[in-house]
Design a protein around this motif. Structure first.
Motif, PDB file in Angstrom:
ATOM      1  N   UNK A 149      14.289  -5.146   3.218  1.00 54.08           N
ATOM      2  CA  UNK A 149      13.518  -5.908   4.199  1.00 54.08           C
ATOM      3  C   UNK A 149      12.094  -5.436   4.309  1.00 54.08           C
TER       4      UNK A 149
ATOM      5  N   UNK B 260       9.191  -6.664  -6.617  1.00 54.52           N
ATOM      6  CA  UNK B 260       9.615  -7.551  -5.546  1.00 54.52           C
ATOM      7  C   UNK B 260       8.482  -8.482  -5.133  1.00 54.52           C
ATOM      8  N   UNK B 261       8.714  -9.787  -5.222  1.00 52.48           N
ATOM      9  CA  UNK B 261       7.760 -10.796  -4.749  1.00 52.48           C
ATOM     10  C   UNK B 261       6.334 -10.499  -5.200  1.00 52.48           C
TER      11      UNK B 261
ATOM     12  N   UNK C 273      -1.021  -3.237 -12.230  1.00 54.03           N
ATOM     13  CA  UNK C 273      -0.791  -2.132 -11.288  1.00 54.03           C
ATOM     14  C   UNK C 273      -0.112  -0.976 -12.011  1.00 54.03           C
TER      15      UNK C 273
ATOM     16  N   UNK D  74       1.845   2.380  -3.418  1.00 53.77           N
ATOM     17  CA  UNK D  74       0.829   3.149  -4.139  1.00 53.77           C
ATOM     18  C   UNK D  74       0.964   4.621  -3.803  1.00 53.77           C
TER      19      UNK D  74
ATOM     20  N   UNK E 133       0.822  -1.214   0.000  1.00 49.50           N
ATOM     21  CA  UNK E 133       0.000   0.000   0.000  1.00 49.50           C
ATOM     22  C   UNK E 133       0.865   1.278   0.000  1.00 49.50           C
ATOM     23  N   UNK E 134       1.922   1.348   0.831  1.00 47.00           N
ATOM     24  CA  UNK E 134       2.743   2.565   0.776  1.00 47.00           C
ATOM     25  C   UNK E 134       3.348   2.794  -0.616  1.00 47.00           C
TER      26      UNK E 134
ATOM     27  N   UNK F  79      14.158   4.011   3.270  1.00 48.88           N
ATOM     28  CA  UNK F  79      13.179   2.982   3.603  1.00 48.88           C
ATOM     29  C   UNK F  79      11.819   3.639   3.778  1.00 48.88           C
ATOM     30  N   UNK F  80      10.808   3.029   3.208  1.00 46.34           N
ATOM     31  CA  UNK F  80       9.460   3.573   3.351  1.00 46.34           C
ATOM     32  C   UNK F  80       9.141   4.472   2.169  1.00 46.34           C
TER      33      UNK F  80
ATOM     34  N   UNK G 282      -0.073  -0.448 -15.251  1.00 43.26           N
ATOM     35  CA  UNK G 282      -0.970   0.113 -16.264  1.00 43.26           C
ATOM     36  C   UNK G 282      -1.935   1.082 -15.608  1.00 43.26           C
ATOM     37  N   UNK G 283      -2.332   0.737 -14.422  1.00 38.88           N
ATOM     38  CA  UNK G 283      -3.303   1.545 -13.707  1.00 38.88           C
ATOM     39  C   UNK G 283      -2.685   2.854 -13.211  1.00 38.88           C
ATOM     40  N   UNK G 284      -1.513   2.755 -12.625  1.00 38.11           N
ATOM     41  CA  UNK G 284      -0.957   3.900 -11.904  1.00 38.11           C
ATOM     42  C   UNK G 284       0.064   4.691 -12.707  1.00 38.11           C
ATOM     43  N   UNK G 285       0.453   4.185 -13.865  1.00 48.67           N
ATOM     44  CA  UNK G 285       1.468   4.882 -14.640  1.00 48.67           C
ATOM     45  C   UNK G 285       2.822   4.241 -14.443  1.00 48.67           C
TER      46      UNK G 285
END
Lengths: 665, 194
Positions: free
Chosen positions: B143, B107-108, B117, B85, B82-83, B162-163, B119-122
């Motif tokens: 991690x 990743x995974x 995803x 996005x 989610x982050x 990170x984040x 295609x949807x978000x660019x």
């Protein structure tokens, strides 16, 4: 000026908390009534002061006072009033203030309604509450002052994160905090009992309503948060095992266990040290939840601005509160006398199994949440922990829990008759088989897990009804008598029935919503049609509109079923002017058995739009089930024996009638 | 023996405090050394040995040998995160504006979900490596997602975030860092300066 008054009120509240944490404690130790009686007025004053501070901050938000840093960072003059107010707690400092306000509120309620508590217990409970409040007030004043000014004041504010500008989320934090903090009362009672060295049925009866209230709020808070995630994030999902979601779920699991073990203490005078430990752990997990979100230890969508300094301070608070109470537990709890003995197959046995499974579930969630941390601390191989981990370890724990929840209420205290209980449940088993078969027929081709979920829900629902019908003697006596019996049933019995049925309904909803969902994600141009689960979605138009502090792109889907118009869905995409962030507003059409859910995605290169459409069976059941659990909890809370003074009044009334015949009624 | 069981909760809690306390001190120490580098171990090391296949047609994957001629931002993302996005519009903007080439490590993630995803978000990733097992992510020291790395002209990792990346992270740290890495011959100076 108003902001300074708020700041000043907080400082005073801290002073009062210091007095309230020391004087009554000393009074209780010396058995000095005057010192002990200090606690109640102190708690009331503390409530008034914190409420004044909260009022001052709210006022600054309402009038958009941009000389207050907190308002600048989280508000904007164009924002609708509801979100100006909810912005008060939509940030680190303000949410802490709300936290402390609710804590003070519970303290005030104990002071007000605690008239029937033994004076030493009441003094100690309020003192422990004040210690917790003092810690948080100091934390706020030293590291996170919500009333800090900024000079020169800017023309306008930075606005609140638009994801948070939503009615569901405006009320989600207060609910959740009321739950978290409500557990502080159970915690205070536990610590006070450890100091007193006495736990008995009366103690359990005093603790139960506070735990119940906290549990009701936690349930409501979690359900609201999940509902928000469902309609606002635009992915049709409702639970993501995000650290912050877990932070609210762990106390819920422990509070549920505590509610059940407190029954054993009350009825059978045993399981005392375990119940005390649960009360401590429940609030500890609330604190750890707060800690996780604010320290920057775990990053998540919810994370407020994080800061290692604050992290250290909170860790220190945790060490004092949790470490101190656990130390007290290790020291005093072994002396607690165990009460009544019981066989493994008995009501107590069932409740213990509930407790064990709930606690293990909470531990499993905690481990999963903290795993990234442990990986780092102990240099373990780097494996990520996500939804698959939680589903694999959590679901197997819930299966026996639900099965036992169906049987447990039919077992007698002390020594239950398992064969007899199972014999009484033969119709429930039959109904479960029929309902599961019906689900298999309706949803053939879906995973086995989904039918297991439905079977569990059916089992819990029908077994709960069996117990209820048995209690009111349905079928054994004329319906009129049964009805009268049902009306006379204690509210707590009603509460148990309604809550367990609510849980069954929720389980069915979760199963349908996660395992029977159909989704279609594609690029569509206006005029094109896509079929999802038998419904044709025509992507009709996209228009541009304007909201108070955002621009709107609204798509319209015409939904047809069997060739006829079924409904029209109009999802929106909003771009907030100040923060330049986008939110999705999914359009949802709800029927009792399913949700149709449509989202307008981004514009694709070729003039089309990305569209996401979901058919999610049984979603409304999750919300209805949660609502039933809340109603059940409230029924149980209103039970006569928990109402303030009710048991003593019953005992006192005849005596009063004897001495004062004239004034009795 | 019975007493010991009562001490057990305290012992477990002490373990928790020890681990988190150590962790916070670590964050603090690192943040003094260079802002926002939580796991400093990977910093200043050459990028690990790896070779990632492309995620989708038309956008190449990448391998160790592709680094070394220019400053590159490597963004680790996944459609289930989610982050990710939340930060994606900014990442896309960085690529579109040509501030720095942005390469993605998916990743995974299931291939079709990741493609949908994007295609949807660019999508402005110049290259996207497909890391289904997460093996390469581990080599990079990932991690949690999202994570963003800056690799210098010599193929060494110079910065790790990170984040989710925010606009202020970009303006205050990332942009000056890129500027410095692009212009300064002695890149180690970039760390203390920013």
């Amino acid at each position: 000026m108003i902001a300074e008054l708020g700041h000043f009120a907080l400082v005073l509240a801290l002073m009062v908390a210091l007095v309230q944490s020391i004087v009554p404690m000393v009074g209780a130790a010396r058995n000095d009534v005057r010192l002990m009686e200090m606690a109640s007025p102190a708690a009331t004053v503390q409530l008034l002061l914190v409420a004044a501070a909260f009022g001052a901050l709210t006022y600054s938000y309402v009038i958009s006072d941009f000389s207050v840093l907190n308002v600048v960072q989280n508000s904007h003059s164009l924002k609708p009033m509801l979100y100006k107010i909810s912005g008060v707690w939509g940030n680190h400092e303000g949410s802490l203030l709300l936290w402390v306000l609710i804590l003070a509120l519970y303290g005030g309620l104990v002071a007000l309604f605690g008239g029937n508590l033994p004076p030493t217990l009441k003094a100690r409970v309020l003192a422990v509450q004040a210690i917790v409040a003092g810690g948080f007030l100091a934390f706020m004043l030293l590291t996170s002052n919500p009333f800090a000014r900024v000079f020169p004041p800017p023309m306008d504010g930075n606005d609140l994160n638009p994801l948070l500008q939503d009615p569901g989320l405006a009320f989600h934090p207060p609910m959740l905090y009321a739950g978290y903090v409500g557990l502080s009362t159970a915690f205070s009672f536990a610590v006070a009992a450890l100091i007193e060295g006495k736990v008995d049925a009366a103690w359990a009866r005093w603790v139960r309503p506070w735990t119940l209230a906290a549990w009701i709020f936690l349930t409501a808070g979690i359900a609201l948060g999940s509902w928000w995630a469902y309609y606002e994030l635009g992915w049709g999902g409702f639970w993501f095992w995000d650290p912050v979601e877990n932070a609210s779920f762990m106390p819920w699991l422990v509070a549920t266990a505590l509610l059940h073990s407190a029954i054993v203490v009350e009825k059978r005078d045993t399981l005392k040290s375990w119940t005390i430990l649960l009360a401590i752990v429940g609030f500890s997990l609330s604190l750890i939840g707060t800690f996780l979100v604010r320290s920057g230890v775990l990053t998540s969508v919810h994370a407020f601005a994080s800061d290692p300094e604050r992290g250290m301070f909170i860790l220190l608070l945790l060490v004092i509160a949790i470490g101190g109470s656990l130390l007290l537990f290790a020291w005093r709890a072994p002396a607690m006398q165990a009460g009544g003995l019981f066989q493994p197959v008995s009501r107590e046995g069932g409740l213990i199994l509930n407790n064990l499974l709930m606690s293990v579930a909470a531990a499993v969630v905690l481990i999963g949440t903290l795993f990234p941390l442990m990986v780092d601390a102990f240099d373990l191989p780097k494996i990520s922990v996500g939804a698959p981990y939680f589903n694999i370890v959590f679901v197997p724990l819930m299966v026996p829990l639900i099965i036992v929840a169906g049987i447990g209420p039919l077992l007698a205290w002390k020594r239950g008759d398992l064969k007899g209980a199972l014999a009484r449940l033969k119709y429930a088993a039959l109904a479960t088989v029929i309902l599961t078969a019906a689900a298999l027929w309706l949803a053939w081709g879906y995973s086995i897990g989904s039918f297991l979920g439905i079977a569990l829900a059916a089992w819990l629902g029908t077994a709960t009804l069996t117990e209820f019908f048995g209690r009111i003697g349905l079928g054994r006596m004329p319906p009129g008598n049964s009805l009268r019996r049902a009306a006379r049933l204690p509210r707590a019995a009603w509460g148990m029935t309604v809550t367990h049925i609510g849980l069954a309904v929720t389980i069915a909803g979760i199963t349908g919503a996660s395992l029977w969902r159909t989704e279609a994600i594609q690029v569509m141009r206006p005029g094109e049609t896509v079929e999802v689960a038998g419904y044709e979605f025509e992507f009709a138009t996209v228009e541009n509109l304007r909201g108070p502090n955002y621009f709107i792109e609204r798509g319209t889907y015409i939904v047809r079923h069997d060739g006829e118009l079924y409904t029209i869905l109009a999802p929106e995409k909003r771009r907030y002017m100040v923060q330049q962030r986008e939110t999705t507003e999914a359009a949802i059409f709800t029927t009792p058995m399913k949700d149709l859910y449509a989202v307008l995605g981004d514009k694709a290169a070729d003039g089309g739009w990305v569209t996401r459409i979901y058919h999610s069976p049984l979603v409304p059941w999750m919300w209805i089930g949660s609502l039933l659990m809340i109603v059940g909890g409230t029924l149980s809370l209103s039970d006569r024996r928990l109402r303030v003074g009710a048991p003593s009044r019953r005992r006192a009334a005849p005596a009063a009638a004897a001495t004062e015949p004239a004034g009795a009624e | 023996m019975r007493r010991l069981t009562f001490i057990l909760p305290l012992v477990i809690f002490a373990g928790f405090v020890g681990a988190t306390g150590w962790y916070i001190i670590e964050i603090q120490r690192d943040s003094q050394r260079a802002p926002n580098i939580i796991n400093a171990g990977e910093q200043n090391k050459p990028v690990p040995e790896f070779d990632l296949p492309p995620l989708m047609d038309g956008i190449p994957g990448f391998a160790t040998g592709d680094f070394g001629s220019q400053v590159v931002m490597v963004n680790v993302f996944a459609s289930w995160c989610i982050p990710c996005r939340a930060e994606h519009p900014l990442i896309t903007r960085i690529g579109e504006d040509g501030i720095v080439p942005v390469w993605g490590i998916n990743y995974k993630n299931k291939r079709e979900e990741a493609i949908a995803w994007l295609e949807d978000l660019g999508n402005s990733y110049e290259r996207i490596g497909f890391d289904l097992s997460g093996r390469v992510g581990i080599e990079w020291g990932v991690y949690g997602v999202p994570e963003t790395f800056l690799v210098d002209r010599n193929g060494r990792i110079r910065y790790k975030h990170v984040g989710p990346l925010t606009r202020s992270d970009l303006n205050e740290t990332i942009l000056p860092m890129i500027e410095c890495l692009n212009t300064t011959p002695q890149v180690t100076e970039c760390l203390s300066g920013s």
